[in-house]
Write a protein that holds these residues in place. Structure first.
Motif, short mmCIF file in Angstrom:
data_model
loop_
_atom_site.label_atom_id
_atom_site.label_comp_id
_atom_site.label_asym_id
_atom_site.label_seq_id
_atom_site.Cartn_x
_atom_site.Cartn_y
_atom_site.Cartn_z
N SER A 1 6.73 8.63 15.38
CA SER A 1 5.30 8.43 15.12
C SER A 1 4.56 9.76 15.23
N GLN A 2 4.99 10.57 16.22
CA GLN A 2 4.35 11.90 16.35
C GLN A 2 4.60 12.74 15.09
N SER A 3 5.85 12.76 14.63
CA SER A 3 6.14 13.60 13.46
C SER A 3 5.44 13.05 12.22
N THR A 4 5.30 11.72 12.15
CA THR A 4 4.57 11.13 11.03
C THR A 4 3.12 11.59 11.06
N PHE A 5 2.55 11.59 12.27
CA PHE A 5 1.16 12.03 12.40
C PHE A 5 1.04 13.50 11.94
N VAL A 6 1.99 14.33 12.35
CA VAL A 6 1.97 15.75 11.96
C VAL A 6 1.99 15.88 10.43
N LEU A 7 2.84 15.09 9.79
CA LEU A 7 2.95 15.21 8.33
C LEU A 7 1.67 14.72 7.64
N LEU A 8 1.08 13.64 8.19
CA LEU A 8 -0.16 13.14 7.59
C LEU A 8 -1.27 14.18 7.72
N MET A 9 -1.32 14.85 8.88
CA MET A 9 -2.34 15.88 9.08
C MET A 9 -2.14 17.04 8.09
N TRP B 1 7.14 9.53 2.71
CA TRP B 1 7.45 9.39 4.13
C TRP B 1 6.79 8.15 4.72
N ILE B 2 5.59 7.83 4.26
CA ILE B 2 4.92 6.61 4.75
C ILE B 2 5.78 5.40 4.42
N ALA B 3 6.34 5.38 3.20
CA ALA B 3 7.22 4.27 2.81
C ALA B 3 8.46 4.25 3.69
N ILE B 4 9.05 5.43 3.92
CA ILE B 4 10.27 5.48 4.73
C ILE B 4 9.98 5.04 6.16
N PHE B 5 8.89 5.57 6.72
CA PHE B 5 8.54 5.24 8.11
C PHE B 5 8.33 3.74 8.27
N THR B 6 7.66 3.14 7.29
CA THR B 6 7.40 1.70 7.37
C THR B 6 8.70 0.90 7.20
N LEU B 7 9.43 1.19 6.14
CA LEU B 7 10.57 0.35 5.80
C LEU B 7 11.77 0.61 6.71
N VAL B 8 11.96 1.85 7.13
CA VAL B 8 13.15 2.16 7.93
C VAL B 8 12.87 2.02 9.42
N TYR B 9 11.73 2.56 9.87
CA TYR B 9 11.49 2.61 11.31
C TYR B 9 10.76 1.37 11.83
N LEU B 10 9.65 1.00 11.19
CA LEU B 10 8.77 -0.01 11.77
C LEU B 10 9.28 -1.44 11.58
N ILE B 11 9.81 -1.74 10.38
CA ILE B 11 10.26 -3.12 10.12
C ILE B 11 11.65 -3.32 10.71
N LYS B 12 11.79 -4.31 11.59
CA LYS B 12 13.08 -4.47 12.28
C LYS B 12 14.06 -5.38 11.58
#
Lengths: 219, 631
Positions: free
Chosen positions: A79-87, A208-219
């Motif tokens: 989540s931290q690295s995602t925030f960094v990339l969004l910024m 990355w938003i798609a990857i973060f959602t589909l790979v990390y967040l959805i269990k």
């Protein structure tokens, strides 16, 4: 003759849509890249839950010898690295605005108009994201997940590795723009150079938003 | 003027100028020569295959070599012959048809060509060392993974296709940009010549289909080189993953191969019927429709794998559906000829040949869109007959027609009509002699890809006829080669408007000067040249001039026939500089992939040195290229 030369030279500026060729081409390129990442993400999702041995992304796994492997994905860190990339997308917008509005009131000599700063910041945030990814990959390997281990390992490292390679290319592109800016200064005439880089950068972010959602967040 | 051919300005400067050229017409010519060479090479491979199968129990080649021959025949014809032959026309024609001076990115265009020729050579040479790819043109994994296919054969195929994919993608970005952004004023989308339209659709298919096979190949490459599990069944992998990814690419690929030929006949038929194309809008829309539906039919290649009734039904229906826009085109072409004053030139004969032969292939295609029928036909010679009717009877006939039609524009001289007629009839007869009996041998159960067979199964006669047909086909191609080479020197001299056609490319001299159009024309209808010479033919077509602002912006003048007496310098037209950088970048790219092969001969250090060295050279060249001015 001189006027003829000038006149004909004008021809090269006429385009059917009024857009620069490079801008049209980058959109075609991004369309193509969508299919590239769709294929990678689809494969990851098709293989989700199909691995015969662990470690697994979201569940703990005990191997036949009784060793317990933790769930692999570390959502707080990512989540931290995602925030960094969004910024980084935000400062990319500022970099483009600084180049487009060079010399205009509110930009001339102000922080907002400092394109070198914003380009450097975008590249730095991108590099930070890559640092997180390197840390993530290393810790996964230490926890027993490599690209050979199982279907999850193969598809996860290939998907995120491809994304990381895209970020790396973007960082190199940004550093190239930064070096041009330092050498001769980017003017509003060069805004297109920054514009197409920004389009690519935002695209990589969206992926990355798609990857973060589909790979990390959805269990 | 009519007795001596105008010398194209590019003929004056020798071999180095060809190596460093960025002119779309010269790159088109390079594509044409190279692709014709690969076409003949692939044809000879087919010749050996048919020699082996002429009679039962022959052993002219071993089973191992036979596998390499059918794999390379398919791969060569698809990726190294038909696609680049289409690319030759994309390159040569698209800028001329839309009234542009070059493509959007001339140096990228040169890069595409060099990647293609080096990648093609990379894939073709191994057959002389008995290590050519041997897994079929579709390379089904897990068969192509390391445990089942050790050796370098499949590695050459994986690397080769990756390299060729880069070439196709780079070219596609270029042509999409060219068509969207470089049309002359008044050249609206619905006024573009149909060849440009079909090419436009093809570029989108390339851009959307090639990334999918890129990823499928990356998985295979990683499995073979880095020990991943994508196609490792023991690790739980899905044996159908490759098939799905491959055919999501592979079926649009079929339309990538046929649509340019459809475009070419849509130029030839109106010209020689002396009538506008019947139902232009419908031809364009059906082409777009084929492009869309082309992405929704891939699993009809997989009816035999047991996907279940639902999936089979859906893909059967979409497959039957795609027959409609294809059939619509056939009727449009027939209606174009209907009531026209037809000139039966060689080009026209090939165009009509396409209509006849493609229809046969289309009908057998609809036959195996039905899963129960397909289960009988799959993997038999019936399927071989089907796709040779659409690809030879369709693509190749259309491309031959296109070569006869555009040869005078490319070279300034006509090809011999007498030899052309011989070529047509020999090809037409030989083609049917070769492929029609395959329907029967297939229905009698002869499987594809077997290297020999036992006598007494009812296949002997059909195979012998097919092989005789192939011999004749090789002979008829020789007629073409003689005609092609001889006409270059002694063909009748062609004027700018060589056939009395109606589109922009015929308003400029043959061969065109390097700047194409001395003055950018503005266009007021679909057949601007007919508006000047045969207004009675275009009276039924909408006419309107672009607005004055656009004309002024582009410094455009009304369409007129140009003579091309002046050089670019005299006209003050800036021309792109010749450069060798695209060739260096292409060579570095091919070496980068090629270097990885040393990993399989356990020379890890050599592999890394070559790959990293070439990658650095590639990036360095790219920087030098992007920082040097175009013109």
């Amino acid at each position: 003759m001189a006027s003829a030369v000038a006149e004909v030279h004008e021809h090269t500026h006429y385009t059917t849509t009024g857009l620069d060729n490079r801008k049209v081409a980058i959109w075609a390129f991004i369309g193509s890249e969508c299919m590239l990442f769709m294929s990678l993400i689809s494969t990851y999702l098709i293989y989700k839950g199909k691995s015969i041995v662990g470690p697994f992304p979201h569940e703990a796994w005990t191997d036949p010898s009784g060793h317990v492997f933790k769930p692999i994905l570390n959502i707080p860190v990512t989540s931290q690295s995602t925030f960094v990339l969004l910024m980084s997308s935000l400062v990319m917008v500022l970099a483009l605005a600084a180049v487009e509005n060079r010399g205009k009131p509110g930009y001339q000599g102000t922080l907002l108009g400092n394109s070198k700063l914003w380009l450097a910041a975008t590249a730095a945030l991108g590099a930070t994201f890559l640092g997180y990814q390197a840390y993530e990959f290393t810790s996964f390997v230490h926890e027993g997940l490599t690209i050979h281990t199982n279907l999850f390992g193969s598809s996860f490292f290939t998907l995120t590795g491809f994304h990381g390679a895209h970020v790396t290319a973007g960082v190199l592109w940004l550093l190239t723009l930064l070096s041009i800016d330092i050498k001769r200064g980017l003017t509003p005439k060069d805004a297109l150079l920054v514009d197409i880089c920004a389009l690519y950068w935002h695209f990589v972010d969206v992926v990355w938003i798609a990857i973060f959602t589909l790979v990390y967040l959805i269990k | 003027m009519a007795t001596t051919a105008a010398t194209p300005s590019y003929e004056q400067t020798g071999i180095w100028s060809w190596i460093t050229t960025v002119d779309h017409k010269r790159i088109g010519a390079l594509y044409l020569y190279t692709a014709l060479f690969f076409f003949m090479f692939g044809g000879l491979e087919a010749g050996v295959i048919r020699w082996q199968l002429a009679q039962p129990n022959q052993h002219i080649v071993s089973a191992e070599l036979y596998n390499q021959l059918f794999t390379m025949h398919g791969t060569t014809m698809i990726f190294l012959a038909v696609m680049p032959l289409s690319a030759a026309f994309f390159n040569f024609l698209i800028p001329l048809q839309i009234g542009a001076r070059d493509v959007a990115f001339p140096r990228l265009n040169a890069f595409s060509y060099w990647v293609y020729v080096l990648g093609g050579t990379f894939m073709t040479l191994p057959i002389f060392f008995n290590t050519a790819p041997n897994g079929g043109w579709f390379g089904y994994a897990p068969l192509t993974t390391l445990p089942f296919s050790s050796g370098l054969n499949i590695d050459f195929w994986v690397m080769g296709l990756q390299i060729l994919g880069i070439s196709s993608l780079a070219a596609a970005f270029n042509f999409i940009t060219t068509i969207i952004n470089m049309r002359a004023p008044g050249m609206t989308l619905m006024r573009m010549p149909v060849f440009t339209w079909m090419s436009f659709v093809v570029q989108f298919l390339l851009v959307l289909a090639f990334p999918v096979i890129t990823i499928a190949l990356v998985f295979l490459l990683f499995d073979r080189f880095f020990g991943t599990n994508f196609y490792e069944i023991a690790a739980g992998a899905d044996p159908l993953l490759w098939q799905h990814l491959f055919w999501v690419f592979g079926h649009p690929e079929v339309y990538i191969l046929i649509l340019p030929a459809f475009g070419l006949v849509s130029e030839i038929l109106p010209t020689f019927s002396r009538k506008p194309l019947f139902g232009y809008n419908v031809v364009v829309y059906s082409g777009i429709m084929i492009g869309f539906l082309g992405f929704g039919v891939w699993a009809h290649h997989m009816f035999a794998v047991g996907m279940g009734a639902t999936a089979d039904t859906i893909f059967a229906l979409t497959t039957m559906l795609i027959g409609i826009p294809t059939g619509v085109k056939i009727f449009n072409w027939i209606a174009t000829m209907w009531g026209g004053q037809i000139r039966f030139t060689a080009a026209m004969k090939f165009a009509i040949g396409l209509i006849a032969l493609f229809t046969i292939g289309g009908i057998s295609g609809v036959m195996h869109s039905s899963p129960p029928a397909d289960l009988q036909q799959t993997d038999t010679y019936f399927v071989v007959a089907h796709f040779h009717y659409v690809l030879f009877g369709g693509s190749i006939m259309g491309i031959f027609g296109g070569i006869y039609f555009y040869y005078p524009k490319i070279t300034g001289r006509y090809m011999s009509e007498v030899l052309g007629t011989w070529h047509f009839w020999c090809t037409f007869i030989a083609m049917n002699l070769t492929f029609f009996p395959m329907h029967f041998s297939g229905m009698l159960g002869m499987p594809r890809r077997i290297y020999t067979y036992d006598a007494g199964q009812g296949w002997d006669t059909f195979n012998l006829i097919s092989s005789i047909g192939t011999g004749l086909l090789i002979l008829s191609t020789l007629i073409f080669v003689v005609n092609f080479l001889k006409s270059r020197k002694s063909g009748e001299v062609a004027p700018g408007d060589a056939w009395g056609a109606g589109t922009l490319e015929w308003t400029i001299p043959s061969p065109p000067p390097d700047y194409n159009f001395a003055e950018i024309p503005f266009v007021t209808s679909r057949y601007p040249l007919w508006d000047l010479k045969h207004p009675e033919r275009t009276s039924g077509i909408a006419h309107s001039a672009p607005d004055v602002m656009t004309i002024t912006d582009a410094h455009a003048t009304p369409v007129h026939e140009e003579m091309g007496h002046k050089t670019a310098a005299e006209l003050g037209i800036p021309m792109p500089f010749n450069t060798v950088k695209p060739l260096i970048a292409a060579a570095a790219l091919v070496a980068m992939f090629g270097g990885l092969l040393f990993m399989h001969t356990n020379q890890f250090a050599v592999a890394m040195t070559i790959t990293i060295g070439s990658a650095s050279l590639f990036v360095g060249t790219l920087y030098a290229w992007l920082t040097s001015p175009l013109e």
